[in-house]
Design a protein around this motif. Structure first.
Motif, PDB file in Angstrom:
ATOM      1  N   LEU A  76       4.112   1.004  11.736  1.00 41.04           N
ATOM      2  CA  LEU A  76       4.501   0.945  10.436  1.00 41.04           C
ATOM      3  C   LEU A  76       4.077   2.346   9.833  1.00 41.04           C
ATOM      4  O   LEU A  76       2.603   2.249  10.402  1.00 41.04           O
ATOM      5  CB  LEU A  76       5.021  -0.133   9.627  1.00 41.04           C
ATOM      6  CG  LEU A  76       3.529  -0.697   8.625  1.00 41.04           C
ATOM      7  CD1 LEU A  76       2.905  -0.274   7.573  1.00 41.04           C
ATOM      8  CD2 LEU A  76       3.962  -2.056   8.064  1.00 41.04           C
ATOM      9  N   LYS A  77       4.435   2.514   9.164  1.00 41.00           N
ATOM     10  CA  LYS A  77       3.646   3.980   8.310  1.00 41.00           C
ATOM     11  C   LYS A  77       3.825   3.914   6.972  1.00 41.00           C
ATOM     12  O   LYS A  77       4.843   3.766   6.368  1.00 41.00           O
ATOM     13  CB  LYS A  77       3.725   5.795   8.947  1.00 41.00           C
ATOM     14  CG  LYS A  77       3.382   5.436  10.706  1.00 41.00           C
ATOM     15  CD  LYS A  77       3.943   7.188  10.883  1.00 41.00           C
ATOM     16  CE  LYS A  77       3.938   7.090  12.310  1.00 41.00           C
ATOM     17  NZ  LYS A  77       4.154   8.115  13.570  1.00 41.00           N
ATOM     18  N   VAL A  78       2.896   3.932   6.423  1.00 40.38           N
ATOM     19  CA  VAL A  78       2.989   4.149   5.091  1.00 40.38           C
ATOM     20  C   VAL A  78       2.340   5.509   4.269  1.00 40.38           C
ATOM     21  O   VAL A  78       1.837   6.570   4.889  1.00 40.38           O
ATOM     22  CB  VAL A  78       1.944   3.081   4.148  1.00 40.38           C
ATOM     23  CG1 VAL A  78       1.904   3.599   2.698  1.00 40.38           C
ATOM     24  CG2 VAL A  78       1.908   2.142   4.898  1.00 40.38           C
ATOM     25  N   SER A  79       3.589   6.134   3.504  1.00 40.60           N
ATOM     26  CA  SER A  79       3.190   7.296   2.726  1.00 40.60           C
ATOM     27  C   SER A  79       3.460   7.190   1.273  1.00 40.60           C
ATOM     28  O   SER A  79       4.325   5.772   0.392  1.00 40.60           O
ATOM     29  CB  SER A  79       4.084   8.414   3.240  1.00 40.60           C
ATOM     30  OG  SER A  79       5.162   7.730   2.917  1.00 40.60           O
ATOM     31  N   GLY A  80       2.441   8.166   0.567  1.00 43.04           N
ATOM     32  CA  GLY A  80       2.675   7.574  -0.907  1.00 43.04           C
ATOM     33  C   GLY A  80       1.548   6.762  -1.833  1.00 43.04           C
ATOM     34  O   GLY A  80       0.341   6.889  -1.073  1.00 43.04           O
ATOM     35  N   ASP A  81       1.973   5.596  -2.443  1.00 46.98           N
ATOM     36  CA  ASP A  81       0.856   5.513  -3.158  1.00 46.98           C
ATOM     37  C   ASP A  81       0.077   4.195  -2.168  1.00 46.98           C
ATOM     38  O   ASP A  81       1.109   2.751  -1.430  1.00 46.98           O
ATOM     39  CB  ASP A  81       1.186   4.784  -4.658  1.00 46.98           C
ATOM     40  CG  ASP A  81       0.198   4.285  -5.536  1.00 46.98           C
ATOM     41  OD1 ASP A  81      -0.551   3.974  -4.852  1.00 46.98           O
ATOM     42  OD2 ASP A  81       1.206   3.824  -6.944  1.00 46.98           O
ATOM     43  N   MET A  82      -1.035   4.220  -1.709  1.00 50.63           N
ATOM     44  CA  MET A  82      -0.790   3.003  -0.634  1.00 50.63           C
ATOM     45  C   MET A  82      -1.290   1.451  -1.477  1.00 50.63           C
ATOM     46  O   MET A  82      -0.918   1.005  -0.673  1.00 50.63           O
ATOM     47  CB  MET A  82      -2.452   3.557  -0.003  1.00 50.63           C
ATOM     48  CG  MET A  82      -3.314   2.520   1.238  1.00 50.63           C
ATOM     49  SD  MET A  82      -1.891   2.360   1.867  1.00 50.63           S
ATOM     50  CE  MET A  82      -2.565   2.676   3.225  1.00 50.63           C
ATOM     51  N   GLY A  83      -1.686   1.633  -2.730  1.00 47.27           N
ATOM     52  CA  GLY A  83      -1.934   1.066  -3.571  1.00 47.27           C
ATOM     53  C   GLY A  83      -0.660  -0.274  -3.731  1.00 47.27           C
ATOM     54  O   GLY A  83      -0.958  -1.685  -3.791  1.00 47.27           O
ATOM     55  N   VAL A  84       0.739   0.497  -3.672  1.00 41.07           N
ATOM     56  CA  VAL A  84       2.120  -0.430  -3.730  1.00 41.07           C
ATOM     57  C   VAL A  84       2.280  -1.317  -2.362  1.00 41.07           C
ATOM     58  O   VAL A  84       2.467  -1.918  -2.748  1.00 41.07           O
ATOM     59  CB  VAL A  84       3.751   0.788  -4.573  1.00 41.07           C
ATOM     60  CG1 VAL A  84       4.038  -0.170  -4.148  1.00 41.07           C
ATOM     61  CG2 VAL A  84       2.497   1.396  -5.530  1.00 41.07           C
ATOM     62  N   ALA A  85       0.980  -0.785  -1.751  1.00 47.70           N
ATOM     63  CA  ALA A  85       1.525  -1.101   0.050  1.00 47.70           C
ATOM     64  C   ALA A  85       0.995  -2.784  -0.218  1.00 47.70           C
ATOM     65  O   ALA A  85       0.689  -3.418   0.503  1.00 47.70           O
ATOM     66  CB  ALA A  85       1.476  -0.173   1.213  1.00 47.70           C
ATOM     67  N   MET A  86      -0.177  -2.205  -0.762  1.00 46.50           N
ATOM     68  CA  MET A  86      -1.630  -3.555  -0.846  1.00 46.50           C
ATOM     69  C   MET A  86      -0.358  -4.616  -1.177  1.00 46.50           C
ATOM     70  O   MET A  86      -0.916  -5.413  -1.037  1.00 46.50           O
ATOM     71  CB  MET A  86      -2.803  -3.243  -1.794  1.00 46.50           C
ATOM     72  CG  MET A  86      -3.147  -1.718  -0.420  1.00 46.50           C
ATOM     73  SD  MET A  86      -3.363  -2.312   1.495  1.00 46.50           S
ATOM     74  CE  MET A  86      -4.827  -3.407   1.760  1.00 46.50           C
ATOM     75  N   LYS A  87       0.391  -4.115  -2.788  1.00 47.15           N
ATOM     76  CA  LYS A  87       0.883  -5.181  -3.514  1.00 47.15           C
ATOM     77  C   LYS A  87       1.915  -6.208  -2.266  1.00 47.15           C
ATOM     78  O   LYS A  87       2.546  -7.148  -2.641  1.00 47.15           O
ATOM     79  CB  LYS A  87       1.516  -4.930  -4.549  1.00 47.15           C
ATOM     80  CG  LYS A  87       0.657  -4.295  -5.963  1.00 47.15           C
ATOM     81  CD  LYS A  87       1.220  -4.310  -6.719  1.00 47.15           C
ATOM     82  CE  LYS A  87      -0.497  -3.237  -7.725  1.00 47.15           C
ATOM     83  NZ  LYS A  87       0.404  -3.088  -8.676  1.00 47.15           N
ATOM     84  N   LEU A  88       2.497  -5.566  -1.369  1.00 36.27           N
ATOM     85  CA  LEU A  88       3.626  -5.834  -0.470  1.00 36.27           C
ATOM     86  C   LEU A  88       2.642  -7.405   0.115  1.00 36.27           C
ATOM     87  O   LEU A  88       4.049  -7.997   0.057  1.00 36.27           O
ATOM     88  CB  LEU A  88       3.839  -5.049   1.204  1.00 36.27           C
ATOM     89  CG  LEU A  88       5.210  -5.478   1.124  1.00 36.27           C
ATOM     90  CD1 LEU A  88       6.130  -5.585   0.311  1.00 36.27           C
ATOM     91  CD2 LEU A  88       5.286  -4.629   2.141  1.00 36.27           C
ATOM     92  N   GLY A  89       1.809  -7.037   0.677  1.00 38.81           N
ATOM     93  CA  GLY A  89       0.643  -8.253   1.392  1.00 38.81           C
ATOM     94  C   GLY A  89       1.158  -9.907   0.137  1.00 38.81           C
ATOM     95  O   GLY A  89       1.726 -10.808   0.747  1.00 38.81           O
ATOM     96  N   GLN A  90       0.686  -9.526  -1.031  1.00 35.45           N
ATOM     97  CA  GLN A  90       1.286 -11.010  -1.897  1.00 35.45           C
ATOM     98  C   GLN A  90       2.468 -10.924  -2.186  1.00 35.45           C
ATOM     99  O   GLN A  90       2.159 -12.067  -2.263  1.00 35.45           O
ATOM    100  CB  GLN A  90       0.376 -10.219  -3.251  1.00 35.45           C
ATOM    101  CG  GLN A  90      -1.096  -9.663  -3.425  1.00 35.45           C
ATOM    102  CD  GLN A  90      -1.385  -8.772  -4.712  1.00 35.45           C
ATOM    103  OE1 GLN A  90      -0.428  -8.765  -5.351  1.00 35.45           O
ATOM    104  NE2 GLN A  90      -2.485  -8.635  -4.454  1.00 35.45           N
ATOM    105  N   LEU A  91       3.066 -10.312  -2.098  1.00 37.69           N
ATOM    106  CA  LEU A  91       4.993 -10.599  -2.253  1.00 37.69           C
ATOM    107  C   LEU A  91       5.254 -11.255  -1.230  1.00 37.69           C
ATOM    108  O   LEU A  91       6.020 -12.211  -0.819  1.00 37.69           O
ATOM    109  CB  LEU A  91       5.826  -9.227  -2.054  1.00 37.69           C
ATOM    110  CG  LEU A  91       5.754  -8.671  -3.761  1.00 37.69           C
ATOM    111  CD1 LEU A  91       7.061  -7.464  -3.310  1.00 37.69           C
ATOM    112  CD2 LEU A  91       6.504  -9.524  -4.290  1.00 37.69           C
ATOM    113  N   LEU A  92       4.724 -10.716  -0.231  1.00 38.55           N
ATOM    114  CA  LEU A  92       5.096 -11.247   1.518  1.00 38.55           C
ATOM    115  C   LEU A  92       3.962 -12.931   1.341  1.00 38.55           C
ATOM    116  O   LEU A  92       4.996 -13.786   2.121  1.00 38.55           O
ATOM    117  CB  LEU A  92       4.655 -10.868   2.490  1.00 38.55           C
ATOM    118  CG  LEU A  92       5.672  -9.430   2.829  1.00 38.55           C
ATOM    119  CD1 LEU A  92       4.788  -8.725   3.570  1.00 38.55           C
ATOM    120  CD2 LEU A  92       7.452  -9.189   2.996  1.00 38.55           C
ATOM    121  N   ALA A  93       2.998 -13.075   1.144  1.00 36.84           N
ATOM    122  CA  ALA A  93       2.866 -14.735   1.046  1.00 36.84           C
ATOM    123  C   ALA A  93       3.339 -15.610   0.466  1.00 36.84           C
ATOM    124  O   ALA A  93       4.329 -15.372  -0.785  1.00 36.84           O
ATOM    125  CB  ALA A  93       1.653 -14.756   0.310  1.00 36.84           C
TER     126      ALA A  93
END
Length: 93
Positions: A76-93
Motif C-alpha cells: 500500500l502507498k499513502v499520499s496526502g495527510d499521513m495523520g488521516v492514514a494513522m487514524k485508520l488503524g483506530q477505525l480498524l481496531a
C-alpha cells in the motif's frame, strides 16, 4: 466487491467517529471513500489516499494484513495527510 466492503464499512462507522476523508484507490477495481460518516464507491477528492489492491484491502480489513507491514512491503502507498492514514488503524481496531 468494493460495494460489499462499503456496505460493511457503513455498518461499522455507525458506532465510530471519523471526521476526515480517506480514499482507498484500488485501481481498475474502483475506489472506496470514507467521508461524512459513511463509506461509498463514489470517487472524490479526499484528505488522504491509500493506493492498495482490492485483494490486499480485503486482507487489511479482515486483520490478515497489518497496515505497517503492508506499507513496508509496498503493498500500500499513502499520499496526502499521513495523520488521516494513522487514524485508520483506530477505525480498524
Amino acid at each position: 466487491m468494493l460495494e460489499e466492503i462499503a456496505a460493511q464499512m457503513r455498518e461499522g462507522l455507525k458506532d465510530r467517529t471519523f471526521d476526515n476523508t480517506l480514499k482507498f484507490d484500488c485501481g481498475a477495481d474502483g475506489v472506496l471513500v470514507l467521508a461524512d460518516g459513511t463509506a461509498t464507491t463514489d470517487d472524490r477528492d479526499t484528505d488522504c489516499t491509500v493506493t492498495i489492491s482490492a485483494d490486499n484491502l480485503n486482507k487489511l480489513l479482515a486483520g490478515d494484513l497489518k497496515p505497517t507491514t503492508a506499507l513496508m512491503l509496498g503493498k500500500l502507498k499513502v499520499s496526502g495527510d499521513m495523520g488521516v492514514a494513522m487514524k485508520l488503524g483506530q477505525l480498524l481496531a
